[in-house]
Motif scaffolding. Structure first.
Motif, PDB file in Angstrom:
ATOM      1  N   SER A  62      -6.364   5.042   6.209  1.00  0.00           N
ATOM      2  CA  SER A  62      -5.765   6.313   6.631  1.00  0.00           C
ATOM      3  C   SER A  62      -5.379   7.185   5.437  1.00  0.00           C
ATOM      4  O   SER A  62      -5.334   8.406   5.557  1.00  0.00           O
ATOM      5  CB  SER A  62      -4.554   6.072   7.540  1.00  0.00           C
ATOM      6  N   ARG A  63      -5.127   6.568   4.284  1.00  0.00           N
ATOM      7  CA  ARG A  63      -4.829   7.325   3.061  1.00  0.00           C
ATOM      8  C   ARG A  63      -6.100   7.721   2.309  1.00  0.00           C
ATOM      9  O   ARG A  63      -6.040   8.306   1.246  1.00  0.00           O
ATOM     10  CB  ARG A  63      -3.932   6.504   2.134  1.00  0.00           C
ATOM     11  N   GLU A  81      -8.420   3.511  -4.637  1.00  0.00           N
ATOM     12  CA  GLU A  81      -9.051   2.231  -4.322  1.00  0.00           C
ATOM     13  C   GLU A  81      -8.033   1.127  -4.107  1.00  0.00           C
ATOM     14  O   GLU A  81      -6.991   1.100  -4.752  1.00  0.00           O
ATOM     15  CB  GLU A  81      -9.983   1.805  -5.453  1.00  0.00           C
ATOM     16  N   LEU A  82      -8.384   0.230  -3.226  1.00  0.00           N
ATOM     17  CA  LEU A  82      -7.657  -1.015  -3.040  1.00  0.00           C
ATOM     18  C   LEU A  82      -8.666  -2.113  -3.333  1.00  0.00           C
ATOM     19  O   LEU A  82      -9.681  -2.233  -2.640  1.00  0.00           O
ATOM     20  CB  LEU A  82      -7.135  -1.140  -1.607  1.00  0.00           C
ATOM     21  N   ILE A  83      -8.423  -2.864  -4.400  1.00  0.00           N
ATOM     22  CA  ILE A  83      -9.386  -3.873  -4.837  1.00  0.00           C
ATOM     23  C   ILE A  83      -8.915  -5.245  -4.375  1.00  0.00           C
ATOM     24  O   ILE A  83      -7.808  -5.663  -4.677  1.00  0.00           O
ATOM     25  CB  ILE A  83      -9.573  -3.816  -6.356  1.00  0.00           C
ATOM     26  N   VAL A 106       0.846  -1.203   0.000  1.00  0.00           N
ATOM     27  CA  VAL A 106       0.000   0.000   0.000  1.00  0.00           C
ATOM     28  C   VAL A 106       0.877   1.247   0.000  1.00  0.00           C
ATOM     29  O   VAL A 106       0.587   2.218  -0.701  1.00  0.00           O
ATOM     30  CB  VAL A 106      -0.989  -0.007   1.190  1.00  0.00           C
ATOM     31  N   GLN A 107       1.982   1.234   0.747  1.00  0.00           N
ATOM     32  CA  GLN A 107       2.894   2.378   0.775  1.00  0.00           C
ATOM     33  C   GLN A 107       3.472   2.656  -0.608  1.00  0.00           C
ATOM     34  O   GLN A 107       3.699   3.812  -0.962  1.00  0.00           O
ATOM     35  CB  GLN A 107       4.041   2.139   1.759  1.00  0.00           C
ATOM     36  N   ARG A 108       3.696   1.618  -1.407  1.00  0.00           N
ATOM     37  CA  ARG A 108       4.280   1.788  -2.745  1.00  0.00           C
ATOM     38  C   ARG A 108       3.264   2.224  -3.796  1.00  0.00           C
ATOM     39  O   ARG A 108       3.646   2.571  -4.907  1.00  0.00           O
ATOM     40  CB  ARG A 108       4.947   0.491  -3.187  1.00  0.00           C
ATOM     41  N   ALA A 166      -2.262  -3.407   6.173  1.00  0.00           N
ATOM     42  CA  ALA A 166      -2.489  -2.845   4.838  1.00  0.00           C
ATOM     43  C   ALA A 166      -3.837  -2.155   4.780  1.00  0.00           C
ATOM     44  O   ALA A 166      -3.964  -1.057   4.214  1.00  0.00           O
ATOM     45  CB  ALA A 166      -2.406  -3.947   3.778  1.00  0.00           C
ATOM     46  N   LEU A 167      -4.852  -2.769   5.371  1.00  0.00           N
ATOM     47  CA  LEU A 167      -6.182  -2.152   5.397  1.00  0.00           C
ATOM     48  C   LEU A 167      -6.175  -0.862   6.207  1.00  0.00           C
ATOM     49  O   LEU A 167      -6.756   0.148   5.798  1.00  0.00           O
ATOM     50  CB  LEU A 167      -7.209  -3.136   5.962  1.00  0.00           C
ATOM     51  N   ASP A 168      -5.502  -0.870   7.352  1.00  0.00           N
ATOM     52  CA  ASP A 168      -5.408   0.341   8.174  1.00  0.00           C
ATOM     53  C   ASP A 168      -4.766   1.483   7.396  1.00  0.00           C
ATOM     54  O   ASP A 168      -5.263   2.615   7.416  1.00  0.00           O
ATOM     55  CB  ASP A 168      -4.593   0.078   9.447  1.00  0.00           C
TER      56      ASP A 168
END
Length: 97
Positions: free
Chosen positions: A41-42, A22-24, A13-15, A35-37
């Motif tokens: 937060s983003r 979105e995160l699918i 997620v940081q990259r 990763a979800l947190d």
């Protein structure tokens, strides 16, 4: 033969490109709690969906691309795709996987 699941970590997620909205995730793509947190937060929306087998992109992302005329850029890095629309005000992040 069982298929391998893709684990999305906090480092993944940081990259992700700045502005990714979105995160699918789905049955073959899962995320760690960290990763979800970080995604939340983003300000990213976490979507639990299956990709359309006929489409290389998640169906909701493909629908958004088809609903709006324009020039799109797909960037692939380390097996992850990010889609950006080139608009009059500059690049507009559409989403990624």
């Amino acid at each position: 033969m069982a298929s391998k699941k893709k684990l999305v970590t906090e480092a993944d997620v940081q990259r992700m490109a700045s502005g990714t909205r979105e995160l699918i995730l789905g049955s073959e793509r899962i995320a760690t709690p960290a990763a979800l947190d970080l995604a939340f937060s983003r300000g990213m929306k976490v979507i639990y969906a299956e990709a359309d087998a006929a489409s290389p992109l998640p169906s909701d992302l493909w629908s958004r691309i088809k609903s709006r005329d324009g020039t799109y850029v797909v960037q692939v890095e380390s097996g992850r795709a990010t889609v950006t629309r080139l608009g009059p005000a500059g690049p507009e992040p559409i989403g990624g996987e």
